[in-house]
Design a protein around this motif. Structure first.
Motif, PDB file in Angstrom:
ATOM      1  N   VAL A 184       0.863  -1.180   0.000  1.00  0.00           N
ATOM      2  CA  VAL A 184       0.000   0.000   0.000  1.00  0.00           C
ATOM      3  C   VAL A 184       0.897   1.226   0.000  1.00  0.00           C
ATOM      4  O   VAL A 184       1.774   1.371   0.866  1.00  0.00           O
ATOM      5  N   VAL A 185       0.692   2.109  -0.966  1.00  0.00           N
ATOM      6  CA  VAL A 185       1.460   3.353  -1.045  1.00  0.00           C
ATOM      7  C   VAL A 185       0.511   4.513  -0.811  1.00  0.00           C
ATOM      8  O   VAL A 185      -0.356   4.797  -1.640  1.00  0.00           O
ATOM      9  N   LEU A 186       0.676   5.190   0.326  1.00  0.00           N
ATOM     10  CA  LEU A 186      -0.190   6.327   0.666  1.00  0.00           C
ATOM     11  C   LEU A 186       0.435   7.620   0.171  1.00  0.00           C
ATOM     12  O   LEU A 186       0.676   8.558   0.923  1.00  0.00           O
ATOM     13  N   GLY A 187       0.710   7.675  -1.118  1.00  0.00           N
ATOM     14  CA  GLY A 187       1.341   8.873  -1.658  1.00  0.00           C
ATOM     15  C   GLY A 187       1.888   8.630  -3.047  1.00  0.00           C
ATOM     16  O   GLY A 187       1.515   7.681  -3.739  1.00  0.00           O
ATOM     17  N   ARG A 188       2.839   9.466  -3.443  1.00  0.00           N
ATOM     18  CA  ARG A 188       3.367   9.424  -4.804  1.00  0.00           C
ATOM     19  C   ARG A 188       4.324   8.256  -5.026  1.00  0.00           C
ATOM     20  O   ARG A 188       4.929   7.743  -4.108  1.00  0.00           O
ATOM     21  N   THR A 189       4.450   7.900  -6.300  1.00  0.00           N
ATOM     22  CA  THR A 189       5.443   6.903  -6.705  1.00  0.00           C
ATOM     23  C   THR A 189       6.393   7.550  -7.706  1.00  0.00           C
ATOM     24  O   THR A 189       6.028   8.518  -8.387  1.00  0.00           O
ATOM     25  N   GLY A 190       7.601   6.985  -7.802  1.00  0.00           N
ATOM     26  CA  GLY A 190       8.523   7.438  -8.834  1.00  0.00           C
ATOM     27  C   GLY A 190       8.226   6.733 -10.143  1.00  0.00           C
ATOM     28  O   GLY A 190       7.261   5.976 -10.263  1.00  0.00           O
ATOM     29  N   LYS A 191       9.074   6.954 -11.121  1.00  0.00           N
ATOM     30  CA  LYS A 191       8.884   6.361 -12.444  1.00  0.00           C
ATOM     31  C   LYS A 191       9.082   4.846 -12.416  1.00  0.00           C
ATOM     32  O   LYS A 191       9.710   4.299 -11.539  1.00  0.00           O
ATOM     33  N   ASN A 192       8.515   4.188 -13.438  1.00  0.00           N
ATOM     34  CA  ASN A 192       8.710   2.755 -13.666  1.00  0.00           C
ATOM     35  C   ASN A 192       8.128   1.887 -12.558  1.00  0.00           C
ATOM     36  O   ASN A 192       8.623   0.801 -12.275  1.00  0.00           O
ATOM     37  N   PHE A 193       7.069   2.338 -11.942  1.00  0.00           N
ATOM     38  CA  PHE A 193       6.431   1.572 -10.879  1.00  0.00           C
ATOM     39  C   PHE A 193       5.829   0.295 -11.460  1.00  0.00           C
ATOM     40  O   PHE A 193       5.230   0.298 -12.529  1.00  0.00           O
ATOM     41  N   ALA A 194       5.997  -0.824 -10.758  1.00  0.00           N
ATOM     42  CA  ALA A 194       5.436  -2.136 -11.119  1.00  0.00           C
ATOM     43  C   ALA A 194       6.081  -2.752 -12.355  1.00  0.00           C
ATOM     44  O   ALA A 194       5.488  -3.634 -12.989  1.00  0.00           O
ATOM     45  N   ALA A 195       7.291  -2.356 -12.690  1.00  0.00           N
ATOM     46  CA  ALA A 195       7.975  -2.960 -13.838  1.00  0.00           C
ATOM     47  C   ALA A 195       8.279  -4.420 -13.560  1.00  0.00           C
ATOM     48  O   ALA A 195       8.846  -4.766 -12.532  1.00  0.00           O
ATOM     49  N   GLY A 196       7.887  -5.298 -14.457  1.00  0.00           N
ATOM     50  CA  GLY A 196       8.154  -6.723 -14.287  1.00  0.00           C
ATOM     51  C   GLY A 196       7.381  -7.362 -13.159  1.00  0.00           C
ATOM     52  O   GLY A 196       7.700  -8.465 -12.728  1.00  0.00           O
ATOM     53  N   MET A 197       6.344  -6.708 -12.678  1.00  0.00           N
ATOM     54  CA  MET A 197       5.547  -7.237 -11.570  1.00  0.00           C
ATOM     55  C   MET A 197       4.674  -8.384 -12.082  1.00  0.00           C
ATOM     56  O   MET A 197       3.849  -8.203 -12.967  1.00  0.00           O
ATOM     57  N   SER A 198       4.844  -9.576 -11.518  1.00  0.00           N
ATOM     58  CA  SER A 198       4.127 -10.745 -12.015  1.00  0.00           C
ATOM     59  C   SER A 198       3.171 -11.353 -10.992  1.00  0.00           C
ATOM     60  O   SER A 198       2.444 -12.295 -11.306  1.00  0.00           O
TER      61      SER A 198
END
Length: 337
Positions: free
Chosen positions: A216-230
């Motif tokens: 759970v992310v209660l805020g911003r994310t940086g670039k390329n979030f969830a890359a290769g997430m399987s």
């Protein structure tokens, strides 16, 4: 050959490692802005060589790789040497750490050196416990089996040459929970395989290669979030509606949090986060949860979603949860078992 003769060498093997014969070119293009400014001394000089000594890769003459300190030399070769020569079965238990790089490779080389083609399967079995370092089991030949109870770093089984590698989770292993009252840096939850975590913002590459668990992310994310997430699921609070700019969309679906089970899971995790850390942001979200809920995005890998859907259908037919998950997995990859 004429050029090699001018250098004073007769074969290519004699040239290997002779950085003392290299010279930085003075014929670089006039348009090259860094001409003559690149310092190559770090790669052309050998810090192990004495004054006037030719640079070679003879470990006895110049380099000392301290191979005698490796587990292969200290333990494996000493205890398995006779078994290799006689082709007899032997089984050992060894504790490993992530600094034990290329574990088993020297032993494998000795097997090949003595036998040429390896040994019958499982002649030498090494039961490893702990964390495998980089290149665990690299190049091992037939006859050598490495059982690892724990985890391993990159290049696992690189160049596997007939040997056998087995990795399993320790019986008492637990994925655990992480509650972070603050913003994390890059690659938060990278390769997460089962842990549940709550954080109030992440840097680039969050949830990269994630295979299980919840984040759970209660805020911003940086670039390329969830890359290769399987596998696994990520819930991200996206009040500014900018998450789509930072997501690597190659393998995932982006959904609203509408399922009652998802709503409960999300709320339970935030409540646990507040209870553990006293998070003001978490408390603010809980105080007006229904208003914040539409701003949450659920990120789930496409194939993982298919497997969960299929698993639920199989449970409705009477299979246990574990049976349904296994059946769904095999069907999702098109495998027979």
């Amino acid at each position: 050959r004429e050029y090699m003769a001018r250098l004073g060498v007769h074969t290519v093997d004699e040239m290997v490692g002779r950085t003392d014969l290299l010279r930085q070119s003075v014929e670089a293009s006039q348009a090259e802005p860094h001409k003559g400014k690149v310092d190559l001394s770090a790669i052309l000089d050998n810090p192990y060589a004495g004054n006037g000594q030719k640079v070679t890769f003879d470990p006895k003459a110049v380099y000392n790789f301290e191979l005698e300190k490796t587990l292969d030399e200290k333990v494996l070769l000493k205890k398995c040497g006779k078994a290799i020569a006689k082709g007899e079965h032997i089984e050992l238990d060894v504790d490993v750490t992530n600094t034990d790089r290329t574990f088993g490779t020297i032993l494998g080389a000795e097997i090949t050196r003595q036998t040429g083609k390896g040994l019958p399967e499982d002649t030498i079995v090494i039961n490893c416990h702990g964390a495998g370092g980089q290149s665990f089991g690299a190049f091992i030949p037939k006859g050598l089996t490495l059982n690892l109870t724990g985890d391993s770093n990159d290049y696992f089984g690189k160049g596997l040459s007939g040997g056998k590698l087995i990795v399993k989770v320790p019986e008492k292993a637990a994925s655990g929970y992480a509650f972070i009252n603050g913003v994390a840096g890059e690659r938060f939850a990278v390769r997460n395989s089962g842990a549940y975590a709550v954080v109030e913002g992440v840097g680039e590459h969050g949830c990269e290669y994630m295979t299980g668990g919840r984040v759970v992310v209660l805020g911003r994310t940086g670039k390329n979030f969830a890359a290769g997430m399987s596998g696994g699921i990520a819930y991200v609070l996206d009040v500014e509606n900018k998450l789509y700019k930072n997501i690597n969309k190659a393998m995932i679906s982006i959904e609203k949090v509408e399922n009652k089970y998802d709503k409960k899971e999300l709320r339970d995790l935030i409540e646990a986060h507040v209870a553990a850390t006293g998070s003001k942001l978490g408390a603010k979200v809980l105080a007006d949860f229904d208003a914040y809920l539409p701003h949450f995005k659920k990120l789930i890998p496409n194939e993982y979603k298919k497997m969960l859907t299929l698993s639920a259908k199989l449970e409705e037919k009477g299979l246990t949860s574990e049976q349904a998950q296994m059946e769904a997995f095999y069907e999702s990859i098109g495998a027979k078992h």
